[in-house]
Write a protein that holds these residues in place. Structure first.
Motif, short mmCIF file in Angstrom:
data_model
loop_
_atom_site.label_atom_id
_atom_site.label_comp_id
_atom_site.label_asym_id
_atom_site.label_seq_id
_atom_site.Cartn_x
_atom_site.Cartn_y
_atom_site.Cartn_z
N UNK A 77 -54.06 -37.80 -12.82
CA UNK A 77 -53.68 -39.09 -13.44
C UNK A 77 -53.09 -38.89 -14.84
N UNK A 78 -52.95 -37.64 -15.25
CA UNK A 78 -52.53 -37.33 -16.63
C UNK A 78 -53.30 -38.23 -17.63
N UNK A 79 -54.60 -38.19 -17.52
CA UNK A 79 -55.47 -39.05 -18.33
C UNK A 79 -55.31 -38.74 -19.82
N UNK A 80 -55.02 -39.79 -20.60
CA UNK A 80 -54.90 -39.60 -22.06
C UNK A 80 -56.12 -40.17 -22.79
N UNK A 81 -56.90 -40.99 -22.09
CA UNK A 81 -58.11 -41.57 -22.70
C UNK A 81 -59.11 -40.45 -23.01
N UNK A 82 -60.09 -40.75 -23.86
CA UNK A 82 -61.15 -39.78 -24.14
C UNK A 82 -61.99 -39.59 -22.87
N UNK A 83 -62.23 -38.33 -22.54
CA UNK A 83 -63.03 -38.02 -21.34
C UNK A 83 -64.42 -37.58 -21.79
N UNK A 84 -65.44 -38.20 -21.20
CA UNK A 84 -66.83 -37.84 -21.50
C UNK A 84 -67.46 -37.31 -20.22
N UNK A 85 -67.88 -36.05 -20.25
CA UNK A 85 -68.57 -35.47 -19.10
C UNK A 85 -70.06 -35.80 -19.17
N UNK A 86 -70.66 -36.04 -18.01
CA UNK A 86 -72.12 -36.26 -17.96
C UNK A 86 -72.62 -35.78 -16.60
N UNK A 87 -73.89 -36.09 -16.26
CA UNK A 87 -74.50 -35.69 -14.99
C UNK A 87 -74.58 -34.16 -14.86
N UNK A 88 -74.74 -33.48 -16.00
CA UNK A 88 -74.94 -32.03 -15.98
C UNK A 88 -76.34 -31.75 -15.44
N UNK A 89 -76.47 -30.77 -14.57
CA UNK A 89 -77.81 -30.34 -14.15
C UNK A 89 -78.47 -29.68 -15.36
N UNK A 90 -79.70 -30.10 -15.73
CA UNK A 90 -80.32 -29.57 -16.95
C UNK A 90 -80.36 -28.04 -16.99
N UNK A 91 -80.62 -27.41 -15.85
CA UNK A 91 -80.78 -25.94 -15.84
C UNK A 91 -79.47 -25.19 -16.06
N UNK A 92 -78.33 -25.89 -15.92
CA UNK A 92 -77.02 -25.24 -16.12
C UNK A 92 -76.27 -25.84 -17.30
N UNK A 93 -76.92 -26.73 -18.06
CA UNK A 93 -76.19 -27.53 -19.06
C UNK A 93 -75.42 -26.66 -20.06
N UNK A 94 -76.07 -25.62 -20.61
CA UNK A 94 -75.40 -24.80 -21.63
C UNK A 94 -74.17 -24.10 -21.04
N UNK A 95 -74.30 -23.62 -19.83
CA UNK A 95 -73.20 -22.91 -19.16
C UNK A 95 -72.03 -23.87 -18.88
N UNK A 96 -72.36 -25.07 -18.41
CA UNK A 96 -71.31 -26.07 -18.12
C UNK A 96 -70.58 -26.45 -19.41
N UNK A 97 -71.33 -26.64 -20.50
CA UNK A 97 -70.71 -27.04 -21.77
C UNK A 97 -69.76 -25.94 -22.27
#
Ligand code: ZN
Ligand code: ZN
Length: 256
Positions: free
Chosen positions: A211-231
């Motif tokens: 969609x060639x998104x220009x809006x600010x994107x906020x990621x969520x729903x990270x699995x707690x055990x992988x959160x640091x790696x995903x970030x």
């Protein structure tokens, strides 16, 4: 518009609450952690709930919310989603086995919870917003919501893997301010993400390109055990992407 993050994780652990978001104190999107975070008078102020899908991490708090607001309100809390989601919830959760059917308590004329389906792909006025559900691609039926108000439009996606319809619709929206989207697993678990209908950072990058998104994107729903790696991976794969912060209230000012 005030967008308060009650919980934004894809799993539960101490200090990691399940998905639940409160807009202007009255409209709740998903109910994962609502009753663990809001005081009961705040819970009783909720007028409507938007559910993205039936998975327990998004609906669990609805059972306890119904219980807590009993006798605290003079009208039902209206629960919205598309029809198959509401029907599945009645059959699987509020079925008088797992939990009482609060759509008929104390009476079906004036229940605690009033289930009302929304039409897919068309806006419906709700609280002081206009809300449009769009189908996503998850392991069960799941929708995202365009929420329009004086601030422009916010796109809040429920759980999804790679998908199409929502990006087609997003292209036509001139004043899209923000996109909230689940990024559940790290890149090395791509196969698990694919079979469970979730995204990794590299898959999120491919989605946003659609969609060639220009809006600010906020990621969520990270699995707690992988959160640091995903970030870490999000920083490399999707530069500029923000991580939604639990406990924070985001403010979207009216557009001129
Ligand atoms: Zn989930
Ligand atoms: Zn899910």
């Amino acid at each position: 518009m005030r967008y308060r993050v009650l919980g934004c994780f894809g799993g539960e652990a101490p200090r990691h609450h399940l998905s639940s978001f409160l807009l202007d104190e009255t409209l709740l999107i998903d109910a994962g952690s609502v009753t663990g975070v809001l005081e009961i008078p705040e819970q009783a102020q909720i007028e409507a709930v938007l559910l993205t899908h039936t998975h327990l991490d998004h609906v669990r708090g609805l059972a306890h919310l119904a219980d807590n607001v009993f006798g605290q309100r003079d009208r039902p809390i209206i629960v919205h989603s598309i029809e198959p989601v509401l029907e599945a919830l009645k059959g699987s959760l509020l079925n008088n086995v797992l939990w009482p059917n609060f759509t008929e308590i104390p009476s079906s004329r004036m229940p605690i919870l009033d289930f009302r389906p929304l039409p897919e792909g068309r806006p419906t006025p709700l609280c002081h917003f206009r809300v449009t559900p769009i189908r996503l691609s998850h392991s069960v039926i799941s929708v995202g919501y365009f929420v329009e108000g004086d601030f422009g439009t916010l796109l809040h996606l429920g759980d999804t893997g790679p998908t199409e319809a929502v990006w087609k619709a997003a292209k036509d929206i001139a004043n899209l301010r923000a996109v909230m989207i689940g990024t559940t697993f790290p890149n090395r678990l791509q196969r698990l993400a694919d079979v469970s209908g979730h995204l990794t950072p590299q898959a999120l990058k491919a989605e946003l390109a659609k969609a060639r998104v220009k809006a600010t994107v906020y990621a969520y729903h990270l699995k707690p055990q992988y959160a640091a790696e995903i970030i870490d991976e999000l920083k490399k794969d999707v530069p500029g992407c923000q991580i939604l912060e639990q406990g924070k209230e985001y403010r979207f000012a009216p557009v001129a």
